[in-house]
Design an enzyme around this catalytic site. Structure first.
Site, short mmCIF file in Angstrom:
data_model
loop_
_atom_site.label_atom_id
_atom_site.label_comp_id
_atom_site.label_asym_id
_atom_site.label_seq_id
_atom_site.Cartn_x
_atom_site.Cartn_y
_atom_site.Cartn_z
N ASN A 8 0.25 29.94 95.95
CA ASN A 8 -0.61 29.21 96.87
C ASN A 8 -1.62 28.40 96.09
OD1 ASN A 8 0.28 29.65 99.51
ND2 ASN A 8 -0.49 31.75 99.44
N ASP A 68 4.39 33.17 86.05
CA ASP A 68 3.18 33.89 85.72
C ASP A 68 2.69 33.29 84.43
OD1 ASP A 68 1.22 35.73 86.40
OD2 ASP A 68 1.98 37.18 84.97
N GLY A 150 -8.79 27.07 86.35
CA GLY A 150 -8.79 28.21 85.42
C GLY A 150 -9.61 27.93 84.16
#
Ligand code: ITT
Length: 191
Positions: A8, A68, A150
């Site tokens: 998402n 990931d 991030g």
């Protein structure tokens, strides 16, 4: 062809959309109405990517992939790694995560780091394939730039002067860890 992307994170969706062959229609978790928080409990990127992709495949029986990713810092024994999103305790609090990283590296001269992505694709028949991407760089002494997400304001890729957050999305997308893994994946899909 519909392809579920187990995320998402809108930044990731835009990054990946730009790299996949146009015949693939990318569906996010929101697009398919999946509101569950799929637990990332494995201790490797591979394990977490598989957990997410397998969960979706079992539930929707559509081809899907998940990635990931994380930041690995040499001086910190390659932490935060799989804990990148919750390094400072609260999942997805990028400001706190960056503050903790700067504190952890306070006074250290070795600021070598790398971003790593593992992408797991599960095809219509349930077969798994993995794709990897790594980009090496260094951690700055302060946050620079407002793009990306991030740890981008703290990461300067090798051979560049700018952080990922100072680059425009196209620039980051040419060289990023996720782009490298997604390019391999795109080549695989186009075989
Ligand atoms: P999803 O799990 O919903 O895809 P996420 O933000 O948790 O989104 P990851 O698990 O792949 O994404 O990444 C974990 C963390 O690693 C992420 O929250 C960031 O802190 C960091 N990270 C990953 N890719 C990054 C990038 O391209 N730039 C900066 N930080 C990144």
């Amino acid at each position: 062809m519909d392809l579920i992307f187990a995320t998402n994170n809108n930044h990731k969706i835009e990054e990946v959309k730009a790299l996949l062959p146009v015949i693939y229609k990318l569906l996010s978790l929101k697009d398919i109405g999946c509101n569950e928080d799929i637990e990332e409990t494995a201790d490797t990127f591979e394990g977490n990517a598989l957990l997410k992709a397998r969960y979706l495949y079992e539930k929707y029986h559509l081809p899907c992939f998940s990635d990931d990713s994380g930041l690995e810092v040499m001086e910190l024994n390659w932490a935060p790694g799989v804990f990148s999103a919750r390094y400072a305790g609260e999942h997805g609090n990028h400001e706190k995560n960056m503050d903790k990283l700067l504190q952890s590296l306070d006074g250290k001269t070795n600021r070598a780091a790398r971003f790593r992505t593992v992408l797991c694709y599960i095809d219509t028949n349930g077969n798994e394939t993995y794709f990897n991407g790594i980009i090496n760089g260094t951690i700055t002494h302060e946050k620079r730039g407002s793009g990306g997400f991030g740890y981008d304001p703290l990461f300067i890729p090798d051979g560049y002067q700018k952080t990922f957050a100072e680059m425009n999305p196209e620039e980051k997308n040419l060289i990023s860890h996720r782009a490298l893994a997604v390019k391999e994946f795109a080549a695989f899909l186009s075989r």
